[in-house]
Motif scaffolding. Structure first.
Motif, PDB file in Angstrom:
ATOM      1  N   LEU A  58       0.808  -1.219   0.000  1.00 46.96           N
ATOM      2  CA  LEU A  58       0.000   0.000   0.000  1.00 46.96           C
ATOM      3  C   LEU A  58       0.843   1.272   0.000  1.00 46.96           C
ATOM      4  O   LEU A  58       0.479   2.276  -0.624  1.00 46.96           O
ATOM      5  N   LEU A  59       1.972   1.228   0.704  1.00 45.00           N
ATOM      6  CA  LEU A  59       2.758   2.455   0.895  1.00 45.00           C
ATOM      7  C   LEU A  59       4.016   2.512   0.035  1.00 45.00           C
ATOM      8  O   LEU A  59       4.670   3.560  -0.041  1.00 45.00           O
ATOM      9  N   GLY A  60       4.375   1.398  -0.578  1.00 45.81           N
ATOM     10  CA  GLY A  60       5.542   1.382  -1.481  1.00 45.81           C
ATOM     11  C   GLY A  60       6.810   1.807  -0.780  1.00 45.81           C
ATOM     12  O   GLY A  60       7.133   1.322   0.322  1.00 45.81           O
ATOM     13  N   ASP A  61       7.524   2.755  -1.385  1.00 46.74           N
ATOM     14  CA  ASP A  61       8.814   3.206  -0.835  1.00 46.74           C
ATOM     15  C   ASP A  61       8.670   3.833   0.550  1.00 46.74           C
ATOM     16  O   ASP A  61       9.629   3.871   1.319  1.00 46.74           O
ATOM     17  N   ALA A  62       7.480   4.335   0.854  1.00 48.99           N
ATOM     18  CA  ALA A  62       7.274   5.008   2.155  1.00 48.99           C
ATOM     19  C   ALA A  62       7.088   4.007   3.297  1.00 48.99           C
ATOM     20  O   ALA A  62       7.083   4.386   4.470  1.00 48.99           O
ATOM     21  N   ALA A  63       6.945   2.703   2.943  1.00 46.13           N
ATOM     22  CA  ALA A  63       6.621   1.703   3.968  1.00 46.13           C
ATOM     23  C   ALA A  63       7.701   1.589   5.044  1.00 46.13           C
ATOM     24  O   ALA A  63       7.397   1.347   6.210  1.00 46.13           O
ATOM     25  N   GLU A  64       8.958   1.771   4.653  1.00 48.11           N
ATOM     26  CA  GLU A  64      10.047   1.621   5.631  1.00 48.11           C
ATOM     27  C   GLU A  64       9.947   2.691   6.721  1.00 48.11           C
ATOM     28  O   GLU A  64      10.021   2.392   7.912  1.00 48.11           O
ATOM     29  N   LEU A  65       9.773   3.956   6.286  1.00 45.39           N
ATOM     30  CA  LEU A  65       9.663   5.040   7.257  1.00 45.39           C
ATOM     31  C   LEU A  65       8.372   4.891   8.081  1.00 45.39           C
ATOM     32  O   LEU A  65       8.389   5.051   9.308  1.00 45.39           O
ATOM     33  N   ALA A  66       7.270   4.531   7.418  1.00 44.11           N
ATOM     34  CA  ALA A  66       5.997   4.339   8.128  1.00 44.11           C
ATOM     35  C   ALA A  66       6.118   3.204   9.136  1.00 44.11           C
ATOM     36  O   ALA A  66       5.566   3.271  10.237  1.00 44.11           O
ATOM     37  N   GLY A  67       6.858   2.154   8.774  1.00 42.09           N
ATOM     38  CA  GLY A  67       7.068   1.012   9.672  1.00 42.09           C
ATOM     39  C   GLY A  67       7.801   1.418  10.939  1.00 42.09           C
ATOM     40  O   GLY A  67       7.507   0.924  12.032  1.00 42.09           O
ATOM     41  N   LYS A  68       8.779   2.336  10.779  1.00 38.49           N
ATOM     42  CA  LYS A  68       9.485   2.829  11.967  1.00 38.49           C
ATOM     43  C   LYS A  68       8.542   3.681  12.833  1.00 38.49           C
ATOM     44  O   LYS A  68       8.567   3.602  14.059  1.00 38.49           O
ATOM     45  N   TYR A  69       7.739   4.487  12.167  1.00 44.32           N
ATOM     46  CA  TYR A  69       6.835   5.390  12.892  1.00 44.32           C
ATOM     47  C   TYR A  69       5.779   4.603  13.667  1.00 44.32           C
ATOM     48  O   TYR A  69       5.478   4.910  14.816  1.00 44.32           O
ATOM     49  N   TYR A  70       5.233   3.553  13.009  1.00 42.41           N
ATOM     50  CA  TYR A  70       4.152   2.772  13.619  1.00 42.41           C
ATOM     51  C   TYR A  70       4.641   1.462  14.235  1.00 42.41           C
ATOM     52  O   TYR A  70       3.835   0.636  14.654  1.00 42.41           O
ATOM     53  N   ASN A  71       5.960   1.264  14.304  1.00 49.34           N
ATOM     54  CA  ASN A  71       6.550   0.114  14.996  1.00 49.34           C
ATOM     55  C   ASN A  71       6.033  -1.231  14.484  1.00 49.34           C
ATOM     56  O   ASN A  71       5.598  -2.086  15.250  1.00 49.34           O
ATOM     57  N   THR A  72       6.089  -1.383  13.161  1.00 48.66           N
ATOM     58  CA  THR A  72       5.652  -2.635  12.544  1.00 48.66           C
ATOM     59  C   THR A  72       6.857  -3.479  12.166  1.00 48.66           C
ATOM     60  O   THR A  72       7.979  -2.987  12.100  1.00 48.66           O
ATOM     61  N   SER A  73       6.619  -4.763  11.914  1.00 50.85           N
ATOM     62  CA  SER A  73       7.719  -5.665  11.523  1.00 50.85           C
ATOM     63  C   SER A  73       7.149  -6.808  10.691  1.00 50.85           C
ATOM     64  O   SER A  73       5.939  -7.040  10.667  1.00 50.85           O
TER      65      SER A  73
END
Length: 677
Positions: A339-354
């Protein structure tokens, strides 16, 4: 085999309708079922739950949909299904009975009664095999040992009929209000603080807004930084946790863990209304932008997902969708990447996903651990850049979520819960001054007065154009409270007139002059085996504490000593318990605060009355009430009598204890006067 509907198919409650095709021969609560039990001399099974209750669904699927189990239930019992949200009076009586049996309460609540509706045994959730054994053993015992069970039922009924004041040893009134005991309330609460993660106690954690709203008042009085620190810690941890919907706004009912991470995903109107009040007030005190964001996103959630076309608010969203708890709200890392493409990495850090997920089955509950300022600094971004990214992620994920199968909506409209949300909107309008909030509040207030009030009497519920259940004390108390808020954000006196009429109705139909407290049910309504009084503030404040606060404020607005004196007497009945157990009487504790010092009466007269009011209300003034009018002499309110403008300028009068300060023509001067009260 085609399923046949039972009697519940004629009901309006979504919870009862969920059971309409069970093979159990369910009755709704009412005269027909109770008479059948008497005619056939059969025991009654009352099963109580609500639409958003996860374990209620589990027990339905495992037991009430099972033909063999249904056969046992139908053969031996008259089976009654109750929506606790529609009939809080029935729920209250039989939940108290369960506690009297020494058992832990909760829902589903299953209670066995004799034909006189007196309880003799009960419990909550039962797995199917245990349920079958229980049904058979109770049916057997009822045949062989009925006299003993009836005797036991009589004893429980007597216990239920005991006065709440007598039960807690509150026979003597104590009218003393003093700073030392007020301080003691704070010390008592402080001993229960979780100073690491906010809130009180251990898991499961409920938000309990009444406690934190009391602490904001204690802080206003004492300026003790510890009180404000705990409020801030709690509000920030909740706003960062999974209990808060990071994408769509709004809060779940409680957190199953102590870190606020894993919610029980049901979203209730009553929680969100009260949390809106709490975050709005905390914003007034701190000007923390996070609190404004949470409040505005919560309003957006309610407007988007819980608002009817007519302007009423629906009751709740289920925890489950597609048979899985939380499925609507969680994401796998793969879904986020897509869904987020290239932004997924930064969003993952922000929302603490893995990739492994932070919850069961490899899914992620989105949550935060840092403020936006700290996260932006760590990632080498400006705050504006980060917030632009975050808004894009939220929009994208909300859009993706909208394509999923939604959790069940409980679309009944309840007066009491609508009133809590309406009060939340009036508090939010004070804090933020957004015209859209005022518009939503006015729409809801008009809806309630038009559809749930007949003459001076309220109904509790509304669905598909019909209101069918008489109002309970909570409906009157919470709507009066909301109407007082509506008057203060509009200066339209019809809201105060409605509040006064409803107050007079409660005095005529709910008041117990022997104890100076109010019954939960009207003397004009159905009489259950016990007529209860609600004293303890729980996830929703007790109707008696809300009424007592309303009487205090209305007494000042309308100059009615009868109201003010009754409010004093009500608090005096429970005062000793408030000092000792403020965590269970936090709204009463807030009333104690109002009586510790005189309440400031702020009257605004003149052409700029509304803009002055909005400036005053941006400030946290928990022990003040506002009245006003653009024109001199146009109001019949005692607070506005003989009030004139000074040299044609809008003028503010600050009074307390029947004495007024010199009139002033600026908000700053008025606030200075209030600060010295």
């Amino acid at each position: 085999m085609e399923k046949k509907p039972n009697r519940l198919a004629q009901e309006s409650s979504p919870y009862l309708l969920q059971h309409a095709y069970n093979p159990v021969d369910w009755f709704p609560w009412g005269a027909e079922a109770l008479q059948k039990a008497k005619d056939e001399q059969k025991p009654i099974l009352v099963s109580i739950g609500y639409a958003a209750c996860h374990w209620c669904h589990v027990m339905e699927h495992q037991s009430f949909e099972d033909e063999q189990i249904a056969q046992i239930m139908n053969q031996h019992f008259v089976c009654i299904k109750v929506d606790r949200e529609e009939r809080p009076d029935v729920d209250q009586v039989y939940m108290d009975a369960l506690h009297a049996m020494g058992l832990q309460g909760g829902w589903p609540l299953n209670v066995f009664l004799n034909p006189e509706a007196k309880p003799f045994y009960g419990g909550t959730y039962f797995p199917p095999q245990n349920w079958i054994q229980l049904l058979q053993s109770i049916a057997d015992a009822y045949k062989k040992s009925r006299a003993e069970l009836d005797k036991s039922a009589d004893q429980f009924a007597q216990h239920l009929q005991q006065s709440e004041l007598a039960k807690y040893g509150l026979q003597q009134s104590n009218a003393d209000i003093n700073p030392t005991d007020f301080e003691q309330m704070f010390r008592s609460l402080r001993s229960r603080f979780d100073i690491k993660r906010g809130g009180t106690g251990e898991a499961p954690k409920f938000p309990m807004p009444s406690i934190w709203r009391f602490l904001l008042r204690y802080y206003h009085h004492s300026q003790d930084p510890v009180a404000l620190e705990q409020v801030n810690l709690t509000l920030e941890e909740m706003a960062f946790g999974g209990i808060y919907d990071q994408i769509g706004g709004g809060f779940a009912r409680y957190s199953t863990d102590e870190a606020w991470l894993v919610p029980h995903f049901e979203k209730m109107l009553y929680d969100n209304g009260q949390l809106l009040s709490l975050y709005a007030e905390a914003y007034q005190v701190t000007r923390n932008e996070l609190y404004r964001q949470v409040a505005m996103e919560t309003i957006a959630f309610v407007e988007r997902e819980l608002t009817s076309p007519e302007g009423g608010f629906y009751s709740s969203l289920d925890a489950d969708s597609e048979g899985e708890e939380g499925k609507f709200y969680v994401f796998t890392q793969e879904q986020l990447n897509n869904l987020l493409g290239d932004a997924a990495e930064l969003a993952g850090k922000y929302y603490n996903t893995s990739a492994e997920g932070n919850w069961e089955h490899g899914v992620n509950i989105l949550h935060r651990r840092q403020t936006d300022e700290a996260f932006a600094a760590d990632q080498g971004l400006t705050l504006d850049e980060l917030q632009e990214h975050v808004q894009h992620w939220k929009d994208t994920l909300l859009q993706a979520r909208a394509q999923r199968i939604r959790p069940g909506l409980d679309d009944k409209i309840l007066t009491s819960w609508n009133a809590l949300m309406l009060t939340g909107l009036t508090d939010a309008y004070r804090a933020f001054g957004e015209p859209s909030i005022l518009e939503l509040a006015c729409s809801n207030a008009h809806f309630l007065i038009t559809n749930l009030k007949q003459d001076d009497r309220l109904y509790h519920n509304y669905k598909e154009g019909k209101a069918t259940i008489d109002g309970f004390l909570e409906d009157y108390a919470l709507l009066i409270q909301a109407l007082l808020g509506m008057y203060q954000i509009t200066f339209e006196e019809n809201w105060l007139k409605e509040a006064r009429k409803l107050t007079e109705y409660t005095l005529a139909h709910f008041f117990d002059p022997e104890e100076d407290l109010f019954f939960f049910t009207s003397n004009a309504g159905e009489q259950l085996i016990a007529r209860k009084k609600e004293l303890f503030d729980n996830v929703v404040p007790a109707s008696n504490s809300v009424i007592a606060m309303n009487l205090h404020l209305l007494g000042l607005f309308l100059d009615k000593e009868r109201y003010s004196n009754l409010s004093d007497r009500m608090l005096s009945k429970v005062r000793d318990l408030v000092v000792k157990e403020p965590s269970h009487l936090a709204n009463w504790a807030s009333l104690y605060y109002l009586k510790l010092k005189p309440t400031a009466e702020i009257a605004i007269i003149g052409p700029e009355a509304h803009s002055f009011r909005n400036l005053v209300q941006q400030h946290f003034l928990p022990n003040a009430l506002l009245a006003g009018s653009k024109e001199e002499g146009s109001s019949t309110l005692p607070l506005l009598e003989d009030r004139t403008t000074q040299n044609g300028q809008t003028t503010i009068y600050v009074c307390y204890n029947r004495a007024c300060q010199l009139p002033v023509t600026s908000v700053a001067e008025a606030l200075e006067q209030v600060s010295h009260i």
